[in-house]
Design an enzyme around this catalytic site. Structure first.
Site, mmCIF file in Angstrom:
data_model
loop_
_atom_site.group_PDB
_atom_site.id
_atom_site.type_symbol
_atom_site.label_atom_id
_atom_site.label_comp_id
_atom_site.label_asym_id
_atom_site.label_seq_id
_atom_site.Cartn_x
_atom_site.Cartn_y
_atom_site.Cartn_z
ATOM 1 N N ALA A 194 40.841 -16.891 56.582
ATOM 2 C CA ALA A 194 42.219 -17.189 56.979
ATOM 3 C C ALA A 194 42.266 -17.607 58.438
ATOM 4 O O ALA A 194 42.453 -16.784 59.346
ATOM 5 C CB ALA A 194 43.122 -15.981 56.730
ATOM 6 N N GLU A 202 37.680 -27.933 56.761
ATOM 7 C CA GLU A 202 36.599 -27.551 57.674
ATOM 8 C C GLU A 202 36.322 -28.631 58.713
ATOM 9 O O GLU A 202 35.179 -28.880 59.103
ATOM 10 C CB GLU A 202 35.329 -27.194 56.891
ATOM 11 C CG GLU A 202 35.489 -25.902 56.114
ATOM 12 C CD GLU A 202 34.181 -25.377 55.560
ATOM 13 O OE1 GLU A 202 33.156 -25.446 56.276
ATOM 14 O OE2 GLU A 202 34.201 -24.898 54.422
#
Length: 390
Positions: free
Chosen positions: A129, A367
């Site tokens: 998270a 990412e």
């Protein structure tokens, strides 16, 4: 996967080649008939199956081996193999690693022993998270706060685009603890999903279904012992985890590209046009040649980055950024060409290349979006140039 010659490259050791073969055989046997209409249930079933097969040991090294390191080449080989056959299986494997990566790399002995065995068995689903509504790529702008209150911290704030959100059994949460401004004032915490004050505020639907959610923290009290590492280390922890797993995102894209290429070869060889196989058309041959070259180039960048990390490099920021950027953009191009070769069938719901066309899109964002990877690569190049110019 038709072309396995890359396994003969010097990046790999015998155990990697054995793993790749075992993973391929398992995927071909076990990954048929996944129910994509029940993504939550499918993810739990896949986690259990991956755990039973022992593959999740790669994602969360044995807590007894405190000095053990994540084998990035093994992670890449697994992700490439799984994504070739079933991207949702790759998602589950990846999240067990990314979600527990902070613990594997920085967790205390007690934290690792309490959490990682369940991750390895596929019984506890992990989540990472980090992203927030106003801080995705800019991690230093995180607003979620963790305030010390005796033997506890109190979390308040919101996270979004959280993979495994809504089905995870625990979250590694990055929050501002205020040791310093910006990136130096963040810390990392383990937060169990059933902790009072942790709320699933929205489940988010994607074009390629994966469990994703917006989660909130409203006076969420967690023990001080839930902090991973030391106060203020959150940014370092997050970047170190991404440094390992960013290369593996490239491997996922590579697996999808290889599958699209194999599908395109089959189509070109079997489809008749103008009285001959489509594969005899020079334009089609040119597309296939471009796909083959791009796939090998992406694989070289991915396994260079993985080998460099496994060889003891403290950071592979540049190498991982190059691998992730090139592989995800390459896979987009390869899959697009495969759809083009299929023609109308390529955009028909249920076709393999149509599914891959949807699956690949998010890899160019999560990412670290492609544009962010370019910034990382340019900054590294400028830094090295300046250093050597002095």
């Amino acid at each position: 996967m038709a072309d396995r010659s890359f396994l003969d490259w010097p990046f790999f050791e015998p155990q990697h080649r054995a793993l790749a073969e075992r993973a391929r055989e398992w995927a071909e046997t076990e990954l048929g008939g996944i129910d994509h209409d029940d993504v939550d249930g499918a993810c739990r079933s896949l986690a259990a199956a991956l755990g039973e097969a022992g593959f999740l040991n790669l994602s969360a090294p044995d807590a007894k081996e405190i000095d053990s390191r994540l084998d990035v080449r093994a992670l890449c080989l697994m992700r490439e193999t799984l994504s070739y056959r079933e991207p949702l299986a790759d998602f589950v494997f990846a999240m067990q690693g990314l979600g527990s990566g902070a613990l594997s790399l920085f967790g205390s002995d007690a934290q690792r022993r309490a959490t990682l065995p369940g991750v390895r068995r596929g019984e506890r689903l992990a989540a990472f998270a980090l992203s927030e509504p106003r801080s995705g790529s800019d991690v230093a702008a995180i607003e979620t706060a963790a305030v010390r209150d005796g033997d506890h911290f109190v979390l308040n704030g919101e996270k979004t685009w959280i993979s495994n959100g809504g089905i995870a059994d625990f979250y590694v949460v990055f929050a501002r603890t205020g040791e310093a401004p910006g990136a130096k004032g963040l810390s990392a915490f383990i937060v169990d999903a059933d902790t009072p004050g942790l709320e699933i505020r929205e489940r988010i639907d994607l074009i390629a279904p994966h469990p994703l959610a917006r989660i909130g923290f409203a006076d969420c009290r967690i023990p001080a012992a839930a902090m991973i590492g030391v106060p203020g280390d959150g940014f370092k922890i997050a970047m170190s985890v991404l440094d390992v797993f960013r290369s593996t995102v490239g491997a996922t894209a590579l697996g999808m590209a290889r599958r699209a290429f194999d599908e395109a070869l089959d189509r070109a060889g079997s489809r008749q046009l103008f009285g001959a196989p489509m594969s005899e058309l020079q334009m089609v041959q040119a597309m296939l040649a471009d796909m083959a070259v791009d796939i090998d180039a992406a694989a070289l960048l991915i396994y260079r980055a993985a080998w460099t990390k496994d060889s003891g490099a403290a950071r592979v920021t540049r190498e991982a950024a190059m691998a992730k950027l090139n592989a995800t953009e390459t896979a987009r191009s390869v899959i697009d060409k495969a759809v083009q070769i299929y023609g109308a069938a390529g955009v028909t719901s249920g076709n393999v290349v149509e599914r891959l066309y949807r699956e690949i899109r998010s890899l160019r964002i999560y990412e670290g979006a492609s544009e962010i990877q370019k910034v990382v690569i340019a900054r590294q190049a400028l830094f090295e140039h300046k250093k050597h110019a002095l």
